[in-house]
Scaffold this active site. Structure first.
Site, short mmCIF file in Angstrom:
data_model
loop_
_atom_site.label_atom_id
_atom_site.label_comp_id
_atom_site.label_asym_id
_atom_site.label_seq_id
_atom_site.Cartn_x
_atom_site.Cartn_y
_atom_site.Cartn_z
N HIS A 18 44.32 30.49 30.62
CA HIS A 18 44.39 29.54 31.72
C HIS A 18 43.13 28.70 31.75
CE1 HIS A 18 42.04 31.50 35.33
NE2 HIS A 18 41.43 31.72 34.20
N CYS A 37 35.03 27.91 33.50
CA CYS A 37 36.47 28.16 33.75
C CYS A 37 37.28 26.87 33.73
CB CYS A 37 36.66 28.87 35.09
SG CYS A 37 35.92 30.50 35.12
N HIS A 41 40.55 29.33 28.48
CA HIS A 41 40.03 30.66 28.12
C HIS A 41 41.10 31.68 28.53
CE1 HIS A 41 39.02 30.21 32.36
NE2 HIS A 41 39.03 31.52 32.43
N HIS A 43 42.23 35.95 29.79
CA HIS A 43 41.85 37.21 30.44
C HIS A 43 42.85 38.29 30.03
CE1 HIS A 43 38.98 35.37 33.21
NE2 HIS A 43 39.87 34.40 33.41
N ASP A 81 52.97 37.09 29.87
CA ASP A 81 52.19 37.72 28.79
C ASP A 81 52.11 36.80 27.58
OD1 ASP A 81 50.68 39.77 27.66
OD2 ASP A 81 52.44 40.70 26.74
N GLU A 128 41.26 40.37 37.26
CA GLU A 128 41.07 39.35 36.24
C GLU A 128 40.03 39.79 35.22
OE1 GLU A 128 41.27 34.66 36.92
OE2 GLU A 128 39.29 35.48 37.24
#
Ligand code: NI
Length: 142
Positions: A18, A37, A41, A43, A81, A128
């Site tokens: 995201h 952010c 990138h 998570h 996912d 996160e």
């Protein structure tokens, strides 16, 4: 004897990309506000879904955890996912993909199907990172 009120929690993990960007801000303001952010990138998220309900004396369960697991996988995990949350997930379209907003969006996807099983969604917890997590307990007065 009155039946007991019990909370059960199911945990699932997913990985997603995201970036944080607000359409209400200029590029410079976005860069200033979101820092690193603002760039794409990813998570490794941990999603914890807590359901509250009466303990059914006939079954000894609040809700079948396998059924809850399937519901979370179908409604959330399979749709997020290895996706880019900003671009690939219809139910997140137009939202700033902060953990707060994502948790609220997950709630909206899960509340009705869980209610259909006679239980109440109590909390969506989205981790996160190891240091950061958010909790959402649903809309006020719901
Ligand atoms: Ni991030």
């Amino acid at each position: 004897m009155a039946s007991e009120l019990v909370e059960i929690t199911h945990v699932q993990e997913f990985s997603a990309a995201h970036r944080l960007v607000s359409a209400a801000l200029s590029e410079a303001e976005n860069r200033e506000l979101y820092g690193p952010c603002f760039t794409d990138h990813g998570h490794n998220y941990v999603l914890e879904v807590t359901v509250r309900g009466q303990l059914d004396e006939r079954t000894g369960m609040v809700m079948d955890l396998n059924r809850l697991s399937r519901l979370i996988v179908e409604r959330i995990i399979e749709r997020v996912d290895h996706r880019h949350l900003n671009h690939d997930v219809p139910f997140l379209a137009g939202t700033i993909t902060t953990a707060e907003n994502v948790a609220v969006a997950f709630w909206r996807e899960l509340a009705a199907p869980i209610a259909a099983h006679g239980c109440r969604l109590h909390r969506v917890r989205l981790r996160e990172s190891r240091m950061n997590l958010v909790d959402y307990f649903g809309p006020p007065n719901a």
